[in-house]
Write an enzyme that holds these catalytic residues in place. Structure first.
Site, short mmCIF file in Angstrom:
data_model
loop_
_atom_site.label_atom_id
_atom_site.label_comp_id
_atom_site.label_asym_id
_atom_site.label_seq_id
_atom_site.Cartn_x
_atom_site.Cartn_y
_atom_site.Cartn_z
N GLU A 176 -3.29 -24.43 2.11
CA GLU A 176 -3.63 -23.02 1.94
C GLU A 176 -5.14 -22.83 1.78
O GLU A 176 -5.72 -21.89 2.33
CB GLU A 176 -2.89 -22.45 0.73
CG GLU A 176 -3.23 -21.01 0.37
CD GLU A 176 -2.88 -20.00 1.45
OE1 GLU A 176 -3.35 -18.86 1.34
OE2 GLU A 176 -2.16 -20.35 2.41
N CYS A 196 2.74 1.98 -8.58
CA CYS A 196 2.97 3.42 -8.57
C CYS A 196 1.64 4.18 -8.61
O CYS A 196 0.64 3.69 -9.14
CB CYS A 196 3.82 3.83 -9.77
SG CYS A 196 5.38 2.94 -9.88
N GLU A 226 -9.63 -18.84 8.21
CA GLU A 226 -9.34 -17.44 8.53
C GLU A 226 -10.57 -16.55 8.44
O GLU A 226 -10.80 -15.71 9.30
CB GLU A 226 -8.26 -16.90 7.59
CG GLU A 226 -6.85 -17.32 7.89
CD GLU A 226 -5.86 -16.73 6.93
OE1 GLU A 226 -4.84 -16.19 7.38
OE2 GLU A 226 -6.10 -16.79 5.70
N LYS A 245 -7.41 -20.53 4.32
CA LYS A 245 -8.26 -19.41 3.90
C LYS A 245 -9.67 -19.56 4.46
O LYS A 245 -10.27 -18.59 4.93
CB LYS A 245 -8.31 -19.32 2.37
CG LYS A 245 -7.11 -18.70 1.73
CD LYS A 245 -6.97 -17.24 2.11
CE LYS A 245 -5.52 -16.82 2.06
NZ LYS A 245 -4.69 -17.30 3.15
N LYS A 289 -2.70 -8.21 9.84
CA LYS A 289 -2.08 -8.41 8.53
C LYS A 289 -0.64 -8.88 8.66
O LYS A 289 -0.21 -9.79 7.98
CB LYS A 289 -2.14 -7.10 7.72
CG LYS A 289 -1.59 -7.24 6.30
CD LYS A 289 -2.36 -8.25 5.50
CE LYS A 289 -1.76 -8.47 4.13
NZ LYS A 289 -2.38 -9.62 3.46
N ARG A 341 -1.22 2.48 -2.04
CA ARG A 341 -0.64 1.61 -3.04
C ARG A 341 0.81 1.26 -2.72
O ARG A 341 1.36 0.31 -3.27
CB ARG A 341 -0.73 2.27 -4.43
CG ARG A 341 -2.16 2.56 -4.85
CD ARG A 341 -2.20 3.48 -6.05
NE ARG A 341 -1.82 2.82 -7.28
CZ ARG A 341 -2.65 2.11 -8.04
NH1 ARG A 341 -3.91 1.97 -7.68
NH2 ARG A 341 -2.23 1.55 -9.15
N ASN A 395 3.70 3.86 -14.59
CA ASN A 395 3.51 2.69 -13.74
C ASN A 395 3.64 1.46 -14.64
O ASN A 395 2.99 1.38 -15.68
CB ASN A 395 2.12 2.72 -13.09
CG ASN A 395 1.87 1.51 -12.19
OD1 ASN A 395 2.78 0.76 -11.88
ND2 ASN A 395 0.63 1.35 -11.77
N GLY A 396 4.49 0.51 -14.25
CA GLY A 396 4.67 -0.68 -15.07
C GLY A 396 6.13 -0.89 -15.42
O GLY A 396 7.04 -0.36 -14.78
N HIS A 452 -5.02 -42.81 6.64
CA HIS A 452 -4.30 -43.00 7.90
C HIS A 452 -4.91 -42.17 9.02
O HIS A 452 -4.24 -41.85 10.00
CB HIS A 452 -2.83 -42.64 7.72
CG HIS A 452 -2.11 -43.56 6.80
ND1 HIS A 452 -1.71 -44.83 7.17
CD2 HIS A 452 -1.74 -43.42 5.50
CE1 HIS A 452 -1.10 -45.43 6.15
NE2 HIS A 452 -1.12 -44.59 5.13
N TRP A 503 7.01 3.09 -6.92
CA TRP A 503 7.37 1.81 -6.31
C TRP A 503 8.48 1.24 -7.18
O TRP A 503 8.26 0.82 -8.30
CB TRP A 503 6.16 0.88 -6.30
CG TRP A 503 6.35 -0.46 -5.69
CD1 TRP A 503 6.97 -1.55 -6.24
CD2 TRP A 503 5.92 -0.90 -4.40
NE1 TRP A 503 6.95 -2.60 -5.40
CE2 TRP A 503 6.30 -2.24 -4.25
CE3 TRP A 503 5.24 -0.28 -3.35
CZ2 TRP A 503 6.03 -2.98 -3.11
CZ3 TRP A 503 4.96 -1.02 -2.21
CH2 TRP A 503 5.35 -2.36 -2.10
#
Length: 610
Positions: free
Chosen positions: A483, A2, A490, A487, A605, A27, A100-101, A506, A74
């Protein structure tokens, strides 16, 4: 994530509030509102959707004043609509709160307040704060004292800004988790979620720390700790431009988002797991044990980093559900005529909720009669609208193209889902409480790893000229090897492969020589000894071994060329910790190589076309 702004001074407050909220739009939000104090008390205008909807309402009903606050919401508790939009008021309409929270104990507080005669108008957790302050005011407390007493009753993580129309000119702000900053101006002071909205008015900034609250008026700002002791904190002079302000001083969004992971993980589990009762609860997902028992298989559909999260999810959900779990690339799933019927649950994992291949796979499954769940970071996105249930990750906007906090919050959501399934299957509540406790302390362990950034930066300096990397892991760590390699590819454009450690002999072992860094994850899992044997084979070929291991693992230290130690946690949660060093290593290698970290070449994105 938020957006919060509060202002007291001499300017017309509405342009300040709206301008500030526009600076906070990045945000993410689903509704907005402002409150202005004038001679007639407090006036509030709110609107569902984007800020232009709020501005349209304000053009029909202009507000005037020099004191007020604004908010972009949010949604967490309650639907994203105008009624649940902030600011929220007490029964008198004079106490106004933005937040916020998550107030974790809002439900028992709300029940107590209702028994005392308070009437609630929203579905939010935030509204309890306004009514708690009102209750203290009824007892004769002044506004600031009423806020202080209220804060001591709250559990959870919050950034709060509060005003009382009967005491105009005083704003109280409190922080326990989400950020709050205060801009010190001449005959004006401003409070916001971050620096960006403040820079048009001042460069002198005070950052509130956890447990602190501030009392601001036109002339002064006083900060107090949780024991009500005055805090002397000289303001910092900020020389950022607006874009840098949104990065909160970090050089890149990616680095900021890596460091946001403790908060993001916490926001994903807050309000959903309750250790006292041993229960998991999702606002937008509900299965009865009977409904769950009808599922014979689960398919996880995702792309890229989300697919790696799905691979970890396979380990977690298969153990919990004891039915077959398959993980598919969205781009492959729709074209292979998958075996799907009404006994199939399909879980789409997507940061944006708009990934074309994932959505297409989900549509294919739905047409065949499957039930759909989406794990997503964007409220109201396409994938969520077509699903029977949603788990929002609450990561906040992720601007860097290379996903970091979205990944760890997806892992968190999948772990919570595994606990929910265990709950549906009648697992012992003590076992669930133990799992929840380990989840609860995980953000602190993430913070411990982030403090090792300088060590990882030094590693990057030694290895950034390498042309190839090999990432190894077994069990839940094999997806983390994938992953980690992704990264590095990328953002640094270095060739890297992720591989199961047991498969190294192998084929990939042929690549290993003195020029090949091998990043391996070897925490204490049931296959720890097997992994260590695999790594001995890599060392025998002169590979440069960078080992991510448990703190205090002396055997690992003796074997490896470089070691990154991470705190111990239970096996299902280890991937959330183990991935962070790989993120930081990729970031600092890319930085050394002069790459565009936030916007790597050829990448977007969200991939919204097939």
């Amino acid at each position: 994530m938020c957006g919060i702004i509060g202002y007291v001074g001499t300017r017309d407050v509405v342009p300040v509030l709206i301008g500030g909220l526009k600076k906070l739009e990045y945000r993410g939000y689903d509704s907005a509102g402002i409150a202005v104090v004038n001679g007639q008390g407090v006036e509030v205008v709110r609107a569902e959707g984007k800020l232009n909807n709020l501005e349209a309402k304000l053009s029909d009903k202009p507000l005037k004043g020099t004191f007020g606050m604004g908010h972009t919401r949010w949604a967490t508790h309650g639907k994203p609509n105008e009624n649940n939009a902030h600011p929220h008021r007490d029964c008198t309409g004079q106490v106004v709160v933005i937040h916020n929270g998550i107030i974790e104990n809002f439900l028992p507080l709300k029940q107590q307040l209702q028994q005392a005669g308070h009437e609630f108008k929203t579905e939010t957790d935030t509204e309890v704060v306004a009514h708690l302050i009102e209750e203290k005011l009824k007892g004769g407390a002044k506004f600031v004292d009423a806020v202080k007493k209220t804060l001591k009753e709250l559990e959870g993580h919050y950034a709060l800004v509060m005003i009382d129309g009967t005491e105009p000119g005083t704003i109280v702000a409190a922080k326990h988790g989400p950020p709050l900053v205060i801009g010190l101006g001449e005959n004006e002071n401003i409070i916001a979620s971050d620096v960006a909205p403040l820079l048009a008015y001042t460069r002198n900034i005070i950052y509130l720390e956890d447990g602190e609250y501030a009392v601001a008026n036109q002339k002064s700002v006083k900060v107090f700790d949780q024991n009500d002791r005055a805090v002397e904190r000289p303001p910092k002079k900020i020389m950022w431009d607006a874009v840098m302000a949104e990065k909160e001083g970090y050089r890149h969004y990616m680095l900021k988002e890596i460091h946001e992971q403790p908060r993001a993980v916490r926001d994903t589990f807050n309000g959903r797991m309750f250790e006292e009762s041993g229960e998991i609860y999702f606002n937008d997902l509900e299965f009865s044990p009977e409904e769950w028992s009808k599922f014979e298989r689960v398919h996880i559909v995702a792309c890229g980093t989300s697919w790696h999260a799905g691979l970890v999810g396979k380990f977690l959900l298969e153990e919990a559900a004891r039915i077959p779990i398959e993980v598919d690339y969205g781009s492959e799933y729709r074209y292979r005529n998958p075996i799907v019927d009404e006994h199939t649950l399909v879980i789409g994992v997507t940061q944006s909720g708009e990934t074309a291949d994932t959505i297409a796979g989900m549509q294919e499954a739905k047409a065949k009669g499957a039930k759909l769940i989406t794990i997503c970071n964007v409220i109201g996105a396409a994938a969520t609208r077509m699903s029977d249930g949603v788990i929002y990750t609450n990561a906040g906007p992720e601007i860097g193209v290379a996903s970091t906090k979205a990944f760890t919050t997806q892992l968190t959501a999948l772990y919570l889902l595994s606990l929910y399934i265990r709950q549906l299957r009648g697992e012992d509540r003590e076992d669930l409480r133990y799992a929840m406790h380990e989840m609860r302390v995980l953000p602190h362990k993430l913070e411990t790893i982030l403090k090792k950034e300088r060590q990882i930066e030094d590693l990057a300096h030694r290895y950034y000229k390498s042309q190839d990397f090999l990432f190894l892991g077994r069990g839940v760590h094999y997806p983390i090897a994938l992953e980690g390699a992704l990264k590095l590819k990328e953002i640094s454009y270095i060739h890297a492969e992720g591989y199961p450690a047991g498969e190294m002999k192998h084929g990939p072992i042929a690549l290993i020589d003195e020029n090949m860094p091998v990043v391996a994850i070897a925490t204490h899992t049931p296959v720890y000894d097997k992994v260590m044997s695999n790594l001995q084979e890599a060392k025998a070929r002169d590979g440069k071994l960078i080992l991510i291991c448990d703190e205090g693992d002396e055997a690992a230290k003796k074997m490896a060329d470089d070691v990154i130690e991470i705190p111990w946690t239970i096996e299902p949660l280890q991937p959330i910790l183990a991935v962070v060093p790989t993120q930081l290593l990729a970031y600092h290698i890319a930085l050394r190589r002069g790459c565009d970290v936030d916007q790597p070449r050829n990448l977007a994105k969200s991939v919204t076309v097939e």
